[in-house]
Write an enzyme that holds these catalytic residues in place. Structure first.
Site, PDB file in Angstrom:
ATOM      1  N   GLY A 113     -18.675  45.877 -38.528  1.00  0.00           N
ATOM      2  CA  GLY A 113     -17.573  45.179 -38.068  1.00  0.00           C
ATOM      3  C   GLY A 113     -17.684  44.792 -36.393  1.00  0.00           C
ATOM      4  N   GLY A 114     -18.573  44.979 -35.967  1.00  0.00           N
ATOM      5  CA  GLY A 114     -18.741  44.734 -34.341  1.00  0.00           C
ATOM      6  C   GLY A 114     -18.405  43.431 -33.940  1.00  0.00           C
ATOM      7  CE  LYS A 115     -23.765  41.604 -33.588  1.00  0.00           C
ATOM      8  NZ  LYS A 115     -24.357  42.851 -33.637  1.00  0.00           N
ATOM      9  NE  ARG A 138     -24.495  47.547 -44.046  1.00  0.00           N
ATOM     10  CZ  ARG A 138     -24.559  47.715 -42.823  1.00  0.00           C
ATOM     11  NH1 ARG A 138     -24.800  49.074 -42.451  1.00  0.00           N
ATOM     12  NH2 ARG A 138     -24.472  46.834 -41.926  1.00  0.00           N
ATOM     13  CB  CYS A 231     -30.981  44.283 -33.293  1.00  0.00           C
ATOM     14  SG  CYS A 231     -31.226  45.081 -34.739  1.00  0.00           S
TER      15      CYS A 231
END
Length: 453
Positions: A113-115, A138, A231
């Site tokens: 959920g970071g983005k 997830r 990444c």
């Protein structure tokens, strides 16, 4: 750090004389970051109340470095959803996507959920966010983080990319693909990523990334923008993924992204087509910046008159149970009664524009408001997080230094002065959850799965 032999050979070719700098930085401590939730608090206001020593992340206006010893995940402000703990390089993809009010936005590989939390904050409650992750377990973590951030206008879905494409052709204004990758930028943070790289290499992810790209092009509206990021450092997963996408969809064009101190451009020589526009991509190397590294590219789809129509969902008007109607009367929102949906005893408030999602594996459709239980309405944790203290008729806030705040977060009963009834309880003016106050004793309603451990 002992690197896989094949990886080391590849990196020596890619980095040349910079390889020793890269190798040396892997034996230094990682950097830690948090990103302010601007849908709840401005950066300026957060810096006024922050108990942490913070330094700005140059490429993210609401991103900051913190010292590991400060442990921001063990502070009530974290439980109030005032920030998200995120590796600084990983803040880049969502920060460059040009979100506008009312946009329909897709985060296709969204967990944890970071983005998505940043995209939601920039929408400021307008438009629609569809956050998807193929892994159901997830996706549950994704849902929690969106609820913690107080997001009202999201659909949380768990489907493969081809199913998403079937439902949302030409639908989204903005798409973020933070693709599954070989994770070469995570070696310093996790030795397990090195072992996974030795087992899987690069090719497994190349095929997966291209399958996602094929489907996501179908979902992007003409005139819309798509960000692709990883990444990892391999040219096959980065520049050559963009080659593939541009050949697949000639209507896409690369958009030049900002260059911050230490940023590298995409490398034309690593492209299979030699397209000079590859320089518009950005590479973040851990030996050049204070972060683990990332690759980011943004593409825009040319305008077209041929656009698929949207299959909108129009829920039947709901007769609210008396208990729910009475409770919601105390919430100072301009409710739209066409957006309520009752699923058995659970009440939801749908996004303003709701597509038809029949057949999708859906974890959440909009904001879960609460549940009818034995002739009473039990408001949800997600509603508490979506509110401001002044939006509920009976709210009480304590200072972060008050020991009762931690006790509340641990699920304990606390003594509290105030008006009897359901209370929105918060810290320094920001909601944490619900409690039932009776003659100075607050019965704790904080969600059990979120409690301070």
């Amino acid at each position: 750090m002992k690197l896989p032999e094949n990886f080391e050979k590849r990196m020596k070719v890619m980095l040349g004389e910079e390889f020793s700098r890269y190798q040396n930085v892997l034996d230094t401590p990682s950097f830690h970051g948090l990103r302010v939730n601007t849908s709840k608090i401005s950066v300026e206001d957060f810096l006024r109340i922050s108990p942490f020593s913070l330094r700005p992340v140059p490429w993210c206006a609401n991103g900051f470095y913190y010292e590991e010893s400060q442990q921001p995940a063990k502070h009530p402000y974290y439980y109030a959803g005032l920030y998200y703990i995120q590796e600084p390089s990983a803040m880049t993809p969502a920060s460059v996507l040009p979100i506008a009010a009312g946009d329909r936005v897709l985060d296709i590989c969204a967990a944890p959920g970071g983005k998505s939390t940043e995209l939601a904050a920039r929408l400021q409650g307008t438009g629609l966010l569809v956050s998807n992750d193929i892994s159901n377990s997830r996706a549950k973590a994704l849902l929690k983080n969106l609820e913690l951030f107080g997001v009202r206008n999201a659909l949380v879905v768990s489907e493969p990319s081809n199913v998403i494409a079937e439902h949302f052709t030409d639908f989204f204004d903005k798409i973020l693909i933070d693709a599954p990758c070989s994770g070469e930028g995570m070696f310093r943070k996790s030795a397990s990523m090195i072992r996974a790289w030795e087992s899987n290499g690069v090719e497994l992810f190349v095929n997966l990334q291209r399958s996602i790209l094929r489907e996501m092009v179908k979902c992007l509206r003409p005139g819309g923008s798509l960000v692709y990021s990883t990444c990892t450092f391999s040219m096959e997963e980065n520049e050559q993924a963009i080659d593939y996408l541009l050949e697949l969809a000639p209507e896409l064009e690369l958009v030049e992204l900002p260059v911050y101190d230490g940023f590298d451009t995409g490398h034309v020589e690593w492209s299979q087509t030699g397209n000079p526009a590859i320089r518009n991509c950005r590479r973040l190397w851990p030996h050049r910046i204070q972060g683990e590294g990332h690759f980011v590219a943004m593409l825009r789809k040319q305008q077209s008159e041929e656009v698929h129509g949207v299959n909108w969902y129009h829920p039947a008007k709901v007769k609210l149970p008396e208990e729910a109607e009475k409770f919601l009367h105390g919430v100072r929102w301009g409710w739209d009664d066409r957006r309520f949906e009752l699923q058995k005893d659970r009440l939801y408030y749908l996004p303003e524009e709701m597509p038809n999602v029949k057949g999708l594996r859906l974890l959440r459709n909009g904001l879960f408001l609460g549940e009818i239980k034995k002739n009473r309405f039990e408001p949800s944790q997600s509603l508490a997080m979506a509110l401001r203290m002044e939006e509920y008729e009976n709210s009480i806030s304590l200072e972060a230094s008050d020991e009762r705040v931690i006790r509340y977060l641990k699920g304990e009963t606390i003594e509290l002065e105030g008006r009897n009834g359901m209370v929105l309880f918060g810290v320094d003016g920001y909601p944490l959850g619900w409690g039932k106050l009776t003659n100075g004793t607050l019965k704790n309603k904080y969600l059990a799965g979120w409690r301070w451990l």
